[in-house]
Each structure stands twice: as C-alpha cells, then as structure tokens.
Design a protein around this motif. Structure first.
Motif, PDB file in Angstrom:
ATOM      1  N   TYR A 615       0.833  -1.205   0.000  1.00 52.89           N
ATOM      2  CA  TYR A 615       0.000   0.000   0.000  1.00 52.89           C
ATOM      3  C   TYR A 615       0.866   1.253   0.000  1.00 52.89           C
ATOM      4  N   LEU A 619       1.131   4.201  -2.877  1.00 54.54           N
ATOM      5  CA  LEU A 619       0.878   5.612  -2.565  1.00 54.54           C
ATOM      6  C   LEU A 619       2.060   6.487  -2.972  1.00 54.54           C
ATOM      7  N   ALA A 653      -5.392   2.149  -2.884  1.00 56.77           N
ATOM      8  CA  ALA A 653      -4.583   3.301  -3.275  1.00 56.77           C
ATOM      9  C   ALA A 653      -5.272   4.148  -4.333  1.00 56.77           C
TER      10      ALA A 653
END
Length: 999
Positions: A615, A619, A653
């Motif tokens: 994750y 990002l 995301a």
C-alpha cells in the motif's frame, strides 16, 4: 557514518554519536543504478567467508550440497545459479557488506547499540502504556519458538491451540466493548480506525455521502493514518469538536475517542443517536483497560469499536508490534476486515475451531476484497488474550481501579499545587494547564528521567499505567512543584479511594464470564494451559513448514534474544529522539544494508506488514505522478498470477486494476502487456509484478517488462515476497523496479508468530525518495513531499527490527548469498525427486525452478476423486505442515523448503509425497474405495487410533504410522477434518458456552 561499524576500530559509542546518513554502497552505472562484478564460487566462499552461524542457519552441509548438486547435474552452486537466473540480471560482484559476525560478537555489538537508548519513565500516553507482562507468558509464549514459529492457521486441524487463544482474544474484545463480534486482531490502532472508515464507507446507505467526521480528541497519529487512507479514496475527512458538530446526510461515518486523547471521558450518546438518524455509522476508538470501569461503546450505541490491546501485557517496543482490535455488530460480519476465528465441527462432530468466512479474504476476492490485510498480529493478540486469562475479570478490574485511584490522587495533588485541570471525568490521563511554567516543569521531569506529553505551550498531559507506583505519583508532584515542597499524595491505598467516574458513565454489565477467564489463577494451571495449547499446534519446532511464498525459514535464537532487552522493549514510540540514539543507529544501519541488498536509493521501515508495504509503495507512486501534474494516472496493471493482496492494495490506493494475462508457462504474457500498456498509456500509473514470479520461476523477460511500463509513463512496483531467491544474486533496482517491499518476516528471519507480526519496509529509486511515508509526531521521518503516515508509529514494528539486524550481521555477504543459492538448490532438489511422481507445473530456464515449485494435483480429482485438500490433510499424518494450497493455481500445492531445511528433512518430505502418490494410485486402480480411503479420512487423531469400532478399509498403522520416522516423532492433530461450510453457516466467533461442548 562508515559503511559498517564492525569494519572500523571506532567504538560503537563514537559511531553512534555522529548518526550521519548511511553511506551509499556499490558502484554507479551510467543510468544511475548500481551494478556489481563477479565473485568466487559460493561453495568455496563458504569455507573462507561464511560464519559458523551461517553454516548452522543453512540446513544442508557441504557434503549434502555436493550430493544434491550431483543429482541435479551441476558441479557448483554458481553453475546452478547461472542456469536458473537470467544472465542479464545476475550480480557479478559480492554484496558490499561487512563480513559476518559470530553470535556472541553480534550480540555484544547489538548490546552496545541498545545501551545508547535511555529507558525513562513514560507518562506520554497517546494509546501506549507501560505494562507488566506476566513472566509465565513471557517465557512460555513470547520467548517460545513453539508459539512464535507457527504459521497462519489456514490448516485448522494443526492449529487448534492458537485458534483457541485467538477465540479468547475475540471474546475478550467483544465482552469489553459490548459489541457482538470481533476479529482476531489488526495491525495497530491507526490502521484499525482507517479500516473502520473504509467499512463504514462500503456499508453506507447514501452513496453520495463521502465525508467522514473525526473528533479532534482522537489520538493525533490515528487521525494522520485515517487522513492518509482517505485521500486516494476521495473521502473527505472533517475534524472538529464533537460538542459543536451536528451530523447531516453528507457524512457516512464518525470516529470518536473514548476516553479522549487528553484523558477526558465524554458522553457521546446523543451524538450517536443523531448520527444514526442520518444513516451514519459510528466508530469509537477506545482503551480496553478503561472499559472494565466505563460503560462499553456497544451499550451507548457505537457500531464499531477499535483500539490497541498493547497495555494487556505487550511491551511498548518503541511502537510495535502490538495487536489492534476491531469489534462490530454481527450484521456486518461479512464486511469485517481481517481474520475471524469461528467455531465449527470436525467430521466426527467434535467441536473445532477454524478461520471463518474465508471467502472475504483478499486472495479470493482480489480487487473486491474488504481489505488488503493478510498480516494480523497473532502472537501479540495471543499475549493480550493470555494476560486476560491470567488476571481474569477481577484482576483486570483491580489493575484498572488502582491506575484510576493513583490518577485521582495525582489530580488532587496538582490542584493543591494550584494547577487547573479539565473539569471532565477521566480514567488514567490528566490534562494540566501549566501556564508559563512549562520549561521549569520539563527540566524537572528530565532531571528525574520522566517523559511527559507536551500538548501545547501551556498544557501538559500525564498518563499513568499498571507500572505506576505511589512513589511515582509523589515524584510527579515534586516535578510540578518545581522544587517547592509538594503535598504528599493522600489515600493511595486500594481501599477507600473514591473513583472519579460519574454514575452514568460507569460500567454495570459483566464481562469475561467464560470459564477460561476464571480457571487459571495459579501459575501451575496457567503454565499447563499454555503448554496444552502449544501442543495442539504445528510449528517449526515440529518439522518443516514448506509453504510456497511464505519462506518459513529458521528464526534463530540469537536473533530473538534482543527483543526483550529493556533498551528495546520498554521505550515509548514518541520518546524524544535524543533518548533513542541506539534505535536511530540501528535503523540507519539496517536501511543501509537493505539498500545495498536491493540496489535502492532509500528505504522506509514504517510499513508494519507486507500488505502495508504494498500500500505504501503504491501511494508513493501515486504521489509521484501527482507532483508531476499527472494525477490522472490511476491504472494499475497486475498479472493474473499476482498475490491477492496486490489488486486489493491497488484499489485501496485509488487505482483501477487491469489484469494482464500469463502465458502457458506461467510467465507474464509480454504481448498482452504491450497491448494493455498501449491501451492505457495516458493513464498508466504502475505495474505490480512479483519476482521470481508467483509460479516459482525467474522470468527471462523481466527487463523488457520493466522497460515497456517505463516507456508508457508508468512505474514498476515489485512485490518482494520472493526476495529469498534474490539476495546476493540479483537486485530489483538494477533490473528495473522503482519500488519494492521486503517481507522481513520471510527473507530476513522475523518469525511469523502464528500469523503476525510482520514488517514490510519499502525501497525506492532516487526519484521517489521524497515521497516516503512521514509521521506528524516525528518530523524527521519521511521525504519532503511525503505521503503521510501509514502506521501509528514512526518506524512501525520497531522492536523486532533487531531480529533482521542480527540475521544480516551474522550472515554477512557470503552467508546471505549462499542462503539464496541453497534455497534455490533445495527447491530444485524437491522438484527433481518428485518429477516422476507428480507434474511440476511450471519451470523456467533449463527446466529449473526458483526457490519454490508448484505440484499439480488436478489430474487426481478426475482420475480418483482426490483433491489437493485430501493430499494436504494426509501430509499431516506423515508429520508435515501442508504446503501452500490452491494458489496461485487452484488444485495445486506450492512447496518452498527454504535454505534452512536439511537434506534428511527434504528426503523425508519427498518420501512422504511419493507414498501418498501410491495411496492415490490404489484409488485410481480401484483397489481402494474412492469414498472411504486414507486420504479422504485424513488427518487421523488419537481418537481414531483407539476407537473400538474400526471399520475401515485400511489398518490403524497405515492411518497413523505410515512411515517409520513417524513412530519416532508423531505429531497428533487435535481434531479430524473440519467441516468448513458448517462453521460459516453457523457462525460463532466467541468462546462457546459449556452447553455447546456437551451438545
């Protein structure tokens, strides 16, 4: 800082005092990526450069390695490596790391680093508290490889012990929060709150509602994680004072803190009622210990309760690992994030436990998953549950009452000194208005080695805990008195001290009424209970756990010893940085090593699970595109063979998942990749790729794959789950990856702990360095244009990072490289021995696999009605944990033996698989019934052995002692095969009553 402090005569103390940035290691190529040059054969290097520790970590000795190589037809490990790994990505120079250290020397070095940390008394609070871990739990759970080397309980017949402990955890949470169902833990309080926001968003009735209201009284780190998680989902987070807020239809959810971050206890009943009128769900972040005295959230209308169970016997550890909890109403069970332990029955009707509702899991639902959480904090949840078992409801209430009484005494003393306190009720935390005396008070606190919370320039926070004593309260009052004579605290005994909790906020309902929380008051009974549960579980102490993609290698004792040192375990995550110089040095050293191993320019240690690493990496890519004015790039290409967490992470995301086909050999279909990249070139954000592939091979086109994505404006995210085949042999950054997460709980020896803890740091190329995760409470963390915090603590699960430090320090460059080569050797040896009995589904160059192999069991379902599940359960009878089941291909098993397993253990496994093939052949030929046979009845228990009425077409000996070695060391499953469907149809997720057992 020098490349490594071991290679210098400079003392550790002097090395730490500079605390400069890690030196960049390796050579630079024209394109900015480091490339290395050829080294000597590792078999020869093992004699010259490998430590005794490395030789003990690696299972096969030199003679065994030579035997396996001869059978495979190679004269050296280097020759095998050359045949497996594409030449254009091979490292051609040894890693630029210092030589390995022996155990004693490494421990001495680490002790010197730890000594630079200062263990002060912490009154900071913010959801983290000192605690007393009962020694019987510390020795027999936290420090016991029978508990910490277990894998996630996907094979419930050999995981009944930890499943029972997790069911106790769920029961503890539901009882204390007053809600109906709880999961088996999440990562930390911040991510649990973020999961609550996401669940509320997915359950919203009004699809136009995209606002989430958060009380300003929440812990600041929780607020930051929630904001980070909300941004890519286009959720607007609104922060304010609950007393000035009126819900409306634009809000789908609310988050409240109870008690508040500054200690205040508010009555939220009316606000929750208003929120429900507008169909909004309400989450309450709370403290379990306080709920022994306070009205639980479920009783005043909360829909979800989250928090941290850390103060139930889990060390501070500079931020983790700790088990978060998540409780909600049973109507939301199928949307609950994380894992859920449920009660079912085995095929004899015996009560049995299992992970329930697994169809919610990300490996099945992929981009439609409720969460990308595949890593819980099982070991820490077990400790917290055992803390409740050890103390029982009366003991927990005594602890809570004592903490509160000491807080009342402190409040009385502070008022006597003339300080103004908030007029709200409190439990263990006080907000003190200090006016202009801040500097003097902080100086006094520092002189007494105390840490207080600085709320603002005129306000301090003081949080007490289980370890606080009357003498501590007296010294706190002396600090606030600023050297003047302070009044002695009065009425500090447990008897007679009044409580400062209003009647309408006081708890009246019972909790922890199940016998398990009452029957283990003596240490004798507690010890036996822990040992009894441990005996029901298969761990690395029992035998090989050959789980593909999970890398269940040795977690050496020398690596584990430091985690309970006070200098690592008893430090608050928000202690001043000048008190944690040792930790800072360790972080920089570890980051430097990981950068050299992967080739990346920078590392972030914050992600506290592999899923969180995924994750965070996505990002970072998202932020990169946005900062370049290309925020519209949101398409993420993901091969159909990818880990299930990949598409789930991409959706979290804010990306759109586009699948890329695989060819008949299991590799990424490069032609299809070109088509998809062309089709989405204007919006392409990233490709997620696992290397070696999830099919267990080194794809030869990996450089071309990366180049295609880069030429279309995208970034390459590499899933590092299979890094155990790369260390010292090739580096992700060198062949095209822009971001990669590392599973320190796989490749770098942090134990899996029965399903957690994990650590998933990310490495990035230089152009992404500025976007690494930050943390609002620790400004020195992260890049200049950081994505924000993705974990509650600045360095995630900091207290277990010494494990990986020890592993790398003791292995050195030579040992690390040989470990990767032997991992590849062991997997190919297994594939070689089994190839005449089973189809090996995918192979790479020269008919070889990487560090794992996939065995195809699908033909047996057609030919004999035998499933992969039947083979897996029968392997238990032979004394093995089953391999990874039906992933990445349904109806197969994936075997990863790791470098730590000996030739003798590999041979036992292969012989077991060969024997099982003969049992299948007996069914195929009609000699044995297809409905009633050894595989369909597996696994077999002691109850099967002693049953009087044995009416089966095979002997008892065939059932339970199928091979001679099983007689010498038999692991008995606690139950027979569990009825999965029954448990889902009759969902029960807390400790059943005794009636359930009798029924």
């Amino acid at each position: 800082m020098s490349q490594s402090f071991y290679g210098s005569d400079t003392t550790v103390t002097k090395g730490i005092s500079s605390l400069g940035a890690p030196t960049t290691l390796g050579r630079q190529t024209a394109n900015g990526r480091r490339q290395q040059t050829v080294g000597q054969s590792t078999i020869d290097a093992a004699a010259n450069g490998a430590t005794d520790f490395a030789r003990r970590h690696i299972g096969p000795g030199p003679a065994a390695i030579e035997t396996m190589l001869q059978r495979l037809g190679y004269d050296s490990l280097d020759a095998l490596t050359d045949a497996v790994i594409p030449a254009d990505i091979r490292l051609v120079q040894p890693l630029q790391l210092a030589p390995g250290l022996e155990e004693t020397e490494a421990l001495q070095r680490l002790r010197a680093i730890a000594s630079q940390n200062q263990v002060w008394r912490s009154y900071i609070g913010l959801g983290y508290h000192n605690t007393k871990i009962p020694t019987v739990i510390q020795r027999n759970v936290l420090e016991n490889p029978g508990w910490y080397t277990q894998y996630t309980p996907y094979q419930p017949e050999i995981a009944q012990g930890r499943l029972e402990a997790l069911l106790n955890f769920q029961t503890m949470v539901t009882d204390l929060t007053g809600l109906e169902i709880a999961n088996a833990s999440l990562l930390d309080e911040g991510t649990a709150a973020a999961e609550a926001m996401t669940m509320s968003f997915n359950l919203r009735k009004n699809k136009k509602a995209r606002r989430f209201w958060v009380s300003a009284a929440c812990h600041p780190q929780t607020l930051e994680v929630v904001k980070t998680r909300a941004l890519p989902l286009d959720i607007e987070v609104v922060v304010g004072d609950y007393r000035q807020f009126t819900p409306d239809d634009s809000y789908f959810g609310l988050l409240l803190q109870y008690p508040a971050s500054d200690g205040a206890i508010y009555d939220y009943g009316e606000l929750i009622h208003q929120a429900h009128d507008h169909k909004a769900l309400v989450t309450v972040a709370t403290d379990l210990l306080s709920l022994t005295l306070l009205k639980p959230p479920g009783e005043f209308g909360a829909d979800i309760a989250v928090g941290n169970s850390q103060r139930f016997g889990v060390p501070l550890g500079f931020g983790g690992p700790h088990a978060a909890f998540f409780a909600t109403r049973s109507a939301f069970a199928r949307k609950l994030p994380g894992r859920l332990v449920g009660v079912s029955k085995d095929n004899h009707g015996t009560l049995a436990l299992r992970l329930a509702l697994q169809t919610r899991e990300q490996h099945i639902r992929r981009d439609a998953a409720t969460s990308n959480i595949c890593t819980a904090q099982v070991l820490l949840a077990i400790i917290a549950s055992m803390y409740a078992v050890y103390h029982g409801p009366d003991g927990l209430q005594r602890i809570a009452t004592r903490v509160h009484q000491l807080t009342v005494a402190l409040a009385q003393g502070l008022r006597a000194l003339g300080y103004t306190l908030a007029d709200t009720p409190y439990f263990d935390t006080l907000r003190v208005d200090i006016g202009q005396t801040q500097a003097a008070i902080l100086a006094q606190a520092a002189a007494k080695h105390m840490n207080l919370r600085l709320i603002d320039n005129q306000t301090l926070g003081v949080s007490l805990d289980e370890t606080t004593t009357p003498q501590d309260v007296q010294e706190l009052l002396q600090v606030f008195a600023c050297d003047s004579e302070s009044p002695a605290p009065t009425e500090l005994t447990l008897d007679g001290q009044s409580l400062a909790i209003p009647e309408q906020l006081a708890r009246t309902s019972p909790y922890l009424s199940h016998p398990v929380f009452h029957n283990h008051r003596s240490e004798t009974e507690m010890l036996r209970y822990l040992h009894r549960l441990q005996g029901k579980d298969f761990s690395l102490t029992t035998g090989m756990i050959p789980l593909g993609s999970c890398t269940m290698k040795l977690n050496a004792t020398a690596e584990m010893v430091p985690i309970t040192w006070p200098e690592f375990s008893q430090i608050h995550p928000f202690a001043p940085l000048d008190q944690v110089r040792g930790y800072r040095y360790l972080f920089q050293e570890l980051e430097s090593w990981l950068a050299e191993i992967t080739g990346f320019a920078a590392i972030s240690l914050q992600p506290n699970a592999g899923s969180q690493g995924e994750y965070a990496g996505l990002l970072v890519i998202r932020q990169y595109h946005q900062q370049r004015g290309e925020g519209h790039r949101r398409v993420c290409l993901i091969p159909q063979s990818a880990h299930g967490t990949n598409p789930a992470s991409a959706v979290m995301a804010g990306m759109t998942v586009v699948a890329v086909a695989c060819d008949q050999d299991g590799n990424i279909d490069v032609a299809d990749l070109r088509v998809k990249a062309d089709q989405h070139q204007d919006n392409l954000a990233a490709l997620m790729v696992t290397y070696p592939s999830t099919h267990g091979v080194f794809e030869t086109a990996i450089r071309d794959i990366c180049d295609i994505v880069h030429s279309h404006g995208g970034q390459v995210y590499m899933d590092g789950a299979n890094m155990n085949a790369q260390v010292g042999l090739c580096r992700p950054a060198d062949f095209g990856a822009d971001v990669c997460h590392l599973n320190l709980h796989k490749t770098f020896c942090i134990p899996h702990g029965g399903g957690g803890p994990g650590v998933g740091p990310i490495g990035v190329q230089a152009h992404l360095r500025d976007f690494l995760p930050s943390h609002g409470l620790t400004p020195s963390v992260g890049g200049k244009q950081a994505i924000g915090a993705i974990a509650s603590a600045p360095w995630g699960s900091a207290s277990i990072l010494p494990i990986s430090w020890m592993y790398i320090a003791m292995m050195g460059a030579t040992g690390l490289t040989q470990a990767s080569q032997v991992a590849i050797l062991n997997a190919n040896y297994v594939a070689y021995r089994l190839r005449d009995h089973y189809d090996i589904l995918y192979t790479g160059r020269n008919g070889l696999v990487a560090h794992e192999c996939i065995i195809d069991l699908r033909p047996f379902r057609k030919q004999a009605g035998i499933s992969a599940d039947d083979v897996a359960k029968r392997l238990i009878d032979y004394g093995f944990h089953p391999p990874t089941m039906s992933w990445p291909v349904a109806g197969t098993i994936m075997v990863e033996p790791t470098e730590s397993e000996s030739l003798a253990e590999l041979d036992r496994f292969c012989e077991a698989m060969m024997a099982i093939r003969e049992e299948i052949r007996a069914v195929e030929s009609g000699q044995v019934s297809a409905e009633d046979n050894l595989l369909k009845r597996a696994p077999h228990t002691v109850a099967d052995l002693v049953t009087v009425d044995w009416q089966r077409p095979y002997s008892r000996e065939q059932a339970v002692f199928p091979y001679p070695w099983v007689r010498e060391h038999k692991f008995w499953p606690a139950v027979n095969r569990i009825d999965q469907a029954y448990g889902d149809r009759n969902l029960m997720c807390s400790c059943p009553s005794m009636d359930a057992y009798s029924d």
